[in-house]
Design a protein around this motif. Structure first.
Motif, short mmCIF file in Angstrom:
data_model
loop_
_atom_site.label_atom_id
_atom_site.label_comp_id
_atom_site.label_asym_id
_atom_site.label_seq_id
_atom_site.Cartn_x
_atom_site.Cartn_y
_atom_site.Cartn_z
N ILE A 12 0.83 -1.20 0.00
CA ILE A 12 0.00 0.00 0.00
C ILE A 12 0.86 1.25 0.00
CG2 ILE A 12 -1.60 1.35 1.42
CD1 ILE A 12 -2.83 -1.34 2.30
N LEU A 13 1.88 1.27 0.85
CA LEU A 13 2.74 2.45 0.94
C LEU A 13 3.53 2.67 -0.33
CD1 LEU A 13 4.03 2.01 4.59
CD2 LEU A 13 2.42 3.73 3.76
N ALA A 14 3.77 1.62 -1.09
CA ALA A 14 4.57 1.74 -2.31
C ALA A 14 3.72 2.07 -3.53
CB ALA A 14 5.33 0.44 -2.56
N SER A 15 2.40 2.03 -3.38
CA SER A 15 1.54 2.24 -4.55
C SER A 15 1.54 3.70 -4.96
CB SER A 15 0.10 1.81 -4.22
OG SER A 15 -0.49 2.77 -3.36
N PRO A 16 1.23 3.98 -6.23
CA PRO A 16 1.19 5.35 -6.72
C PRO A 16 0.21 6.23 -5.96
CG PRO A 16 1.15 3.82 -8.55
CD PRO A 16 0.99 3.01 -7.31
N LEU A 17 -0.89 5.67 -5.47
CA LEU A 17 -1.87 6.48 -4.77
C LEU A 17 -1.39 6.90 -3.40
CD1 LEU A 17 -5.13 4.56 -5.72
CD2 LEU A 17 -4.30 6.72 -6.63
N ALA A 18 -0.46 6.16 -2.83
CA ALA A 18 0.04 6.52 -1.52
C ALA A 18 1.26 7.43 -1.60
CB ALA A 18 0.40 5.26 -0.74
N ALA A 19 1.98 7.35 -2.70
CA ALA A 19 3.24 8.08 -2.82
C ALA A 19 3.00 9.49 -3.33
CB ALA A 19 4.17 7.34 -3.77
N ILE A 20 2.30 10.30 -2.51
CA ILE A 20 1.87 11.62 -2.91
C ILE A 20 2.22 12.61 -1.81
CG2 ILE A 20 -0.14 12.97 -3.67
CD1 ILE A 20 0.45 10.62 -5.42
N ALA A 21 2.33 13.87 -2.20
CA ALA A 21 2.51 14.91 -1.20
C ALA A 21 1.29 14.93 -0.28
CB ALA A 21 2.64 16.26 -1.90
N ALA A 22 1.42 15.56 0.88
CA ALA A 22 0.32 15.63 1.83
C ALA A 22 -0.90 16.30 1.21
CB ALA A 22 0.77 16.42 3.06
N PRO A 23 -2.12 15.85 1.58
CA PRO A 23 -3.32 16.45 1.00
C PRO A 23 -3.40 17.94 1.29
CG PRO A 23 -3.85 14.44 2.23
CD PRO A 23 -2.43 14.77 2.54
N PRO A 24 -3.92 18.72 0.35
CA PRO A 24 -4.06 20.15 0.57
C PRO A 24 -5.13 20.44 1.61
CG PRO A 24 -5.10 19.51 -1.48
CD PRO A 24 -4.37 18.30 -0.97
N ALA A 25 -5.13 21.65 2.11
CA ALA A 25 -6.03 22.02 3.20
C ALA A 25 -7.49 21.99 2.74
CB ALA A 25 -5.67 23.40 3.72
N ASN A 26 -7.78 22.54 1.56
CA ASN A 26 -9.18 22.57 1.13
C ASN A 26 -9.59 21.24 0.52
OD1 ASN A 26 -7.39 23.27 -0.97
ND2 ASN A 26 -9.09 23.94 -2.23
N SER A 27 -10.80 20.81 0.79
CA SER A 27 -11.26 19.51 0.32
C SER A 27 -11.71 19.60 -1.13
CB SER A 27 -12.41 19.01 1.20
OG SER A 27 -13.47 19.94 1.16
N ALA A 28 -11.70 18.44 -1.79
CA ALA A 28 -12.09 18.40 -3.20
C ALA A 28 -13.59 18.57 -3.34
CB ALA A 28 -11.66 17.06 -3.79
N PRO A 29 -14.04 19.23 -4.41
CA PRO A 29 -15.48 19.36 -4.67
C PRO A 29 -16.06 18.01 -5.07
CG PRO A 29 -14.21 20.30 -6.46
CD PRO A 29 -13.23 19.94 -5.39
N PRO A 30 -17.38 17.90 -5.12
CA PRO A 30 -18.00 16.60 -5.44
C PRO A 30 -17.62 16.13 -6.83
CG PRO A 30 -19.61 18.38 -5.53
CD PRO A 30 -18.38 18.96 -4.92
N GLY A 31 -17.60 14.82 -7.02
CA GLY A 31 -17.22 14.25 -8.31
C GLY A 31 -18.42 13.96 -9.20
N SER A 32 -19.44 13.29 -8.67
CA SER A 32 -20.59 12.92 -9.48
C SER A 32 -21.49 14.13 -9.73
CB SER A 32 -21.39 11.83 -8.76
OG SER A 32 -22.50 11.45 -9.52
N GLN A 33 -22.09 14.18 -10.91
CA GLN A 33 -22.92 15.31 -11.30
C GLN A 33 -24.33 14.83 -11.68
OE1 GLN A 33 -21.98 18.27 -10.85
NE2 GLN A 33 -19.80 17.96 -10.49
N PRO A 34 -25.28 14.88 -10.74
CA PRO A 34 -26.65 14.44 -11.06
C PRO A 34 -27.26 15.18 -12.25
CG PRO A 34 -26.38 14.70 -8.70
CD PRO A 34 -25.12 15.24 -9.32
N VAL A 35 -26.88 16.44 -12.46
CA VAL A 35 -27.46 17.21 -13.56
C VAL A 35 -27.09 16.60 -14.92
CG1 VAL A 35 -25.53 18.85 -13.79
CG2 VAL A 35 -27.85 19.55 -14.44
N LEU A 36 -25.96 15.91 -15.01
CA LEU A 36 -25.60 15.27 -16.27
C LEU A 36 -26.51 14.08 -16.56
CD1 LEU A 36 -21.69 15.47 -16.27
CD2 LEU A 36 -23.36 17.07 -17.21
#
Length: 458
Positions: A12-36
């Motif tokens: 897990i620690l060696a995977s590309p998803l784990a080998a990233i800089a620390a998450p930024p302070a602001n959270s990501a906006p929603p991904g799914s779009q019901p309007v679509l």
């Protein structure tokens, strides 16, 4: 007892998803779009069929055909398309600006000269009106002899299907307001020499439009191919490999750094493919690593030649008995581009793919600019880009970083970067991956991904 074994934790620690800089302070906006999903469900198959019947009813839409009649020929057809746009505009309180763009052409397929007219409707954006997403299809058609203006020439699939889709997309999207402008251009003169595409591309240049992309729809209704395959679940999207206006220096850099499959046009193709595969049930698009079909062309080429991103939407299984053919029967085999050979369910899906792609891009902020990358002789890769003008993107939430293996067709991994202009991916070696950046609105609409360097710039 620990949930993971030591080998599992190491993996897990060696995977590309784990080998990233620390998450930024602001959270990501929603991904799914019901309007679509709402837009997909808003496409009416009956409207598509009715438009096809009307288009076929003009008898011929050859660019050299009758222009004065109200019932037959290219003139009657283009006036009918204008009326459709005007009626849609009336229903949405004047949201469409409708115009006729005219130019005289003379060439091998128009030896006596001909006036070519594009019927154009513009839905102006709110906060970023000079950014344009342009949908095109061609109104004209032909039979076996491209100069034959008298024979019955139904042109149901080529390209009645594209025009029917355009009118329906305009109707559906007229119920919404967008940040960027949307252009619907019913081109003529495609069969005589791609003239209509040249008219709207030149108009875009003259007006100083920032064209984020052109989506050209040419033959998007046939699901039963000459190869014997019947498939209503798969469409094709063609895109150029390298921008036409790259300098020699940029081409030399491209040879060293890679990115021959990451032009802006190709990123738009990936963008449309991802949305269609996610939001349209039992339907997917195939990425085609060609500007068009083998040694053939369409109106998107005019945009490509001017340096604009452009793609072609196309059915997967063409039937050559039903395109560019006189209507006739030979040994019991029917030839000709008749409406009965158009699959309305397939055309509905292709129309919906256009609608959600255009809406998503028009709601999203513009793509990032001046994207650059560094990481040579380092375990880390750093991307940087220019901040988007807040006047054009008041809805900007931040940026998402993407990466994939160099042989992968679609982006495989992503990471929310926040509202910054630089991001470092720890322990992701630049040699092993391709990288890109997309801008994201506060409600989660993303721009196409931008590949670093001049070859990827929109």
């Amino acid at each position: 007892m620990n949930k993971y074994s030591l080998p599992g934790l190491i993996a897990i620690l060696a995977s590309p998803l784990a080998a990233i800089a620390a998450p930024p302070a602001n959270s990501a906006p929603p991904g799914s779009q019901p309007v679509l999903h709402e837009i997909v469900n808003g496409v009416e198959p009956a409207n598509l069929h009715n438009s096809l019947e009307k288009l076929v009813g003009f008898g011929t839409r050859n660019s050299l055909s009758e222009t004065k009649s109200d019932t037959r020929g290219i003139g009657a057809a283009r006036r009918w398309v204008r009326q459709q746009f005007e009626e849609i505009s009336k229903q949405c309180g004047g949201c469409l600006e409708v115009k006729m763009l005219r130019r005289h052409f003379k060439g091998r397929r128009a030896p006596n000269g001909v006036e070519i007219v594009d019927v154009v409707a513009i839905q102006r954006g709110k906060s970023d009106p000079n950014r344009h997403i342009v949908m095109t299809a061609h109104l004209d058609n032909r039979v076996s002899d491209v100069m034959n203006v008298n024979s019955f020439s139904p042109g149901a699939d080529d390209d009645g299907s594209g025009i029917a889709a355009m009118i329906e997309v305009a109707r559906v999207l007229s119920h919404y307001k967008f940040n960027a402008s949307i252009v619907y251009s019913a081109d003529s003169g495609e069969e005589q020499g791609l003239y209509g595409g040249r008219i709207i591309a030149d108009y875009a240049k003259k007006q100083g439009w920032d064209v984020e992309t052109n989506i050209n729809n040419d033959m998007i209704g046939n699901a039963s191919g000459s190869d014997g395959v019947v498939d209503t679940t798969t469409g094709r999207i063609f895109s150029e490999a390298v921008k036409d206006n790259l300098s020699d220096k940029a081409l030399r850099t491209l040879r060293y750094t890679g990115g021959f499959v990451d032009s802006p046009s190709r990123e738009v193709a990936r963008y449309i493919t991802r949305l269609a595969n996610e939001y349209i049930p039992n339907f997917h698009l195939m990425l085609m690593y060609r500007q068009d079909r083998y040694m053939r062309g369409g109106d998107q080429i005019a945009f490509n030649r001017d340096g604009f991103p452009a793609v072609r939407m196309n059915e997967t299984h063409e039937n050559w008995r039903h395109q560019h053919q006189d209507v006739r029967k030979v040994n019991g085999v029917q030839y000709g581009d008749l409406i009965k050979f158009v699959s309305i369910p397939f055309l509905t899906n292709m129309t919906a793919a256009n609608a959600i792609a255009i809406a998503s891009m028009a709601w999203a902020p513009p793509p990032p600019s001046k994207v650059s990358i560094k990481g040579g002789l380092s375990p880390d890769t750093t991307l940087s880009w220019k901040s988007i003008d807040s006047g054009k993107a008041s809805n900007l939430s931040g940026y998402r970083i993407y990466w994939r293996r160099t042989a992968a067709p679609m982006w495989q991994h992503s990471r929310w970067g926040g509202k910054t202009t630089q991001y470092t991916l720890k322990n992701l070696v630049i040699d092993n991956w391709y990288f890109g950046v997309a801008s994201v609105s506060k409600d989660g609409f993303e721009s196409p991904v931008v590949f670093p360097g001049a070859s990827g710039a929109f």
